[in-house]
Design an enzyme around this catalytic site. Structure first.
Site, mmCIF file in Angstrom:
data_model
loop_
_atom_site.group_PDB
_atom_site.id
_atom_site.type_symbol
_atom_site.label_atom_id
_atom_site.label_comp_id
_atom_site.label_asym_id
_atom_site.label_seq_id
_atom_site.Cartn_x
_atom_site.Cartn_y
_atom_site.Cartn_z
ATOM 1 N N LYS B 180 0.847 -1.189 0.000
ATOM 2 C CA LYS B 180 0.000 0.000 0.000
ATOM 3 C C LYS B 180 0.885 1.243 0.000
ATOM 4 O O LYS B 180 2.034 1.194 0.428
ATOM 5 C CB LYS B 180 -0.962 -0.022 1.199
ATOM 6 N N THR B 191 9.652 0.388 1.161
ATOM 7 C CA THR B 191 8.502 1.260 0.958
ATOM 8 C C THR B 191 7.531 1.242 2.122
ATOM 9 O O THR B 191 7.761 0.571 3.125
ATOM 10 C CB THR B 191 7.751 0.848 -0.302
ATOM 11 N N GLU B 277 -0.456 9.809 -4.077
ATOM 12 C CA GLU B 277 -1.580 10.657 -3.683
ATOM 13 C C GLU B 277 -1.929 11.683 -4.753
ATOM 14 O O GLU B 277 -1.100 12.493 -5.134
ATOM 15 C CB GLU B 277 -1.271 11.347 -2.348
ATOM 16 N N ASN B 403 -3.504 16.338 1.350
ATOM 17 C CA ASN B 403 -2.543 16.546 2.431
ATOM 18 C C ASN B 403 -2.723 17.828 3.222
ATOM 19 O O ASN B 403 -2.105 18.013 4.270
ATOM 20 C CB ASN B 403 -1.126 16.464 1.886
#
Lengths: 408, 408
Positions: B180, B191, B277, B403
């Site tokens: 993920k 990661t 994102e 964010n």
């Protein structure tokens, strides 16, 4: 000890400026500026450390380090004259030649600077026409300096000037400057474009040293987007017209000069950070309690460069975990479980973390503090007494908008 | 030689998975997953290099390097259990204890992983209830693996799985994995969260070496935003059920295993970069003609990390100057006037720069190439034969939106 005064590059004795709409890339706005001193100046400069150096950076570096006096600076906005090969270098020489002819000065006393799109060639006919138009318009008024500071803007939303006066050997000495941002700002040697003028009498060696030392704590401590430009240039010209006893050693006068210069550089650097592309807030990060200044600097720069932290500032979100995270990957050593963290602004000061974990704090008050136009995060790592400050800005929708299609 | 097959963490023999909506922070969606092997596994792991390490990272690192076999992994999304002090470490132990009881295995064979907001404490009652709910639901079906990969998502928009089969010593061996993203992705060791399972029989030493070597070219070559997380974890569990002759030396079987593992890691890493994102495109950067692989890697990572370049990709703008600029400040040496640059995608390939300056190219065609969902920039620096590839994504309005207020 120094006094802040009005003005910019024309504040010091003997400096004049002009600007014009040369139509280089922008339409219907001034896009060229000229700075001129009535007498030759000692010149100091610091330049980008990017391997890819724009042609004017190579030109100026050669002139400044070669030791020639400088008497004029020609600046254009819109095209950076970077990645332009031999043709780009030829254009610097032609610009200097055109200015030398119009101003009746030596070609090797002309410095040049460009900002804008990388890779396009300058329209030399318009540059030369711009120089011819500006030369007869040179004025020593503060207004002409302000106009020049507006002509060099790209995505800047505000023009940026500062001036101070300091008494050296009984004589008032003036230092003034202008600069521009506001994208591709992550100076590793100096900032995008900053021009400082002074009427101080000071040796070329000390002039360069004063500048080289000061940029480490000013321009090199700001970041808008982590991209170190190909064109970063700070030029400092000193024409000696103030009549102070020439500074030739590191005496009290040198210290006073450095202190005044620091005010100009820090003020201009903060103006650049606070006017970063698309930004809504100046974000200041102070690291306290470090063992060395270098350690404090690495930590402070890591935080102002973090995209996640910058986005949180935009959202007025006290997302302190991102600040600790950015400190953690900075490469500088510290104990995360010793860190105290505070947010501070005109709305107040609030402790968020004590010894690495969150204290009970009011999210409402934190949001209020983070909603100001200037926001400071203070991290105390409790290892020593060294400190550093870095300046950045928030990451916003407008940053993306501006940069997704900058060239059109 | 390997064959790509369907599935993820349950593709290999003896591996089962379950997931549940434990209500840790998200509402009305699965947010916990459990991976279980019917027999104990040898475990390899790589973890974040951030000084600020989440509690589960410390827990797993201790277990994996301590040499204990692993039999289960408990993962939650929503809260990262980072910057949580002693309480956070206690929660890892309590999670392991709860899983050990529900699964009738040893507590030191339970690994844990968390992703989400930094600084909040886990709701232990819900974690424990989640474990009790998942244990009886464990299944070896591919579907249960897919559900687990969905339960660990945070801002990910797609779940991420991959599986391959390779024949070792005459026996089919399977490697499968899930991972993920998708913010705070700039792995410096591995990661965000990636879980790989295999039924291969392989010594613990070679299992760790295979993983440690491979992450350098896969997870460590992606970046979404330059922020190295506090929680980065890659776990590789091998239960030996494939029945292949145990790999205990670097023979042909080891090479074949590494090649298959590389496929899984590269595939998962690219899925993470391509689902960064807010992103709309996977941005791949290839550096060719380098003197060393390290030099090529530094250049490639610098380009995918540049905010300006990422915004230009979002705008489908062939702003090649930003790519050269990012290479220039990377710290790696090269001659800017020797660089050739190309853009390539499903829509074609186009040369943009030759020997450091722009060639005559069609902006229209460049925009067409840059409008695809996967875009590659290829820079040939003509110094040698080494190459490297890095993967990132574009910088978009949605990245900022996500964010600016991630915590609410």
């Amino acid at each position: 000890m120094y006094e802040v005064i009005q003005g910019g590059v024309t504040a010091a004795k003997g400096f004049m400026a002009a600007s014009t709409a040369a139509g280089i890339k922008y339409k219907n706005r001034p896009d060229m500026a000229m700075i001129y001193s009535t007498v030759p100046c000692r010149a100091a400069g610091t330049f980008t450390t990017n391997l890819v150096k724009a042609a004017p950076v190579k030109w100026d570096k050669n002139q400044v380090t070669g030791g020639a006096d400088a008497q004029a600076v020609i600046v254009n906005a819109g095209i950076a004259n970077a990645c332009t090969g031999k043709e780009g270098m030829d254009y610097c020489a032609r610009t200097a030649a055109a200015a030398a002819e119009s101003l009746d000065i030596k070609a090797d006393s002309v410095l040049v600077a460009s900002t804008g799109v990388i890779g396009m060639q300058l329209p030399m006919d318009r540059i030369e026409a711009g120089i011819r138009a500006m030369a007869p318009e040179l004025k020593g008024s503060l207004e002409s300096g302000t106009k020049a500071s507006k002509a060099i803007m790209t995505t800047d939303t505000k023009h940026k000037e500062a001036a101070v006066q300091v008494v050296l050997g009984g004589m008032p000495v003036t230092i003034g400057g202008m600069c521009k941002g506001s994208g591709m700002i992550h100076p590793n040697m100096c900032t995008m474009l900053s021009f400082i003028t002074t009427d101080a009498a000071i040796s070329k060696e000390l002039l360069q040293e004063a500048l080289s030392e000061d940029i480490k704590d000013t321009y090199n401590m700001i970041s808008v987007d982590g991209d170190t430009s190909t064109n970063d240039t700070v030029l400092l010209l000193a024409n000696g017209l103030a009549g102070n006893p020439e500074i030739t050693e590191k005496n009290e006068d040198y210290k006073a000069f450095c202190e005044a210069l620091n005010y100009i550089n820090e003020t201009l650097a903060k103006k650049m950070a606070g006017d970063g592309e698309g930004c809504t807030a100046l974000f200041e990060v102070k690291i306290k309690g470090a063992q060395t200044k270098e350690q404090a600097k690495i930590l402070a720069k890591s935080v102002i460069t973090s995209s996640l932290t910058k986005a949180a500032v935009f959202g007025h979100d006290a997302n302190w975990g991102r600040i600790l995270c950015a400190m953690g990957y900075s490469g500088a050593d510290f104990d995360p479980e010793q860190v105290d963290l505070y947010f501070e602004s005109a709305a107040g000061k609030l402790q968020i973390i004590k010894d690495g974990v969150a204290v009970e704090y009011s999210e409402e008050q934190a949001t209020k503090i983070l909603s100001q136009q200037e926001v400071t995060a203070i991290a105390d790592i409790k290892m020593g007494t060294a400190e550093a400050v870095a300046w950045g800005c928030d990451l916003t929708f407008d940053y993306v908008k501006i940069n997704a299609d900058y060239r059109s």
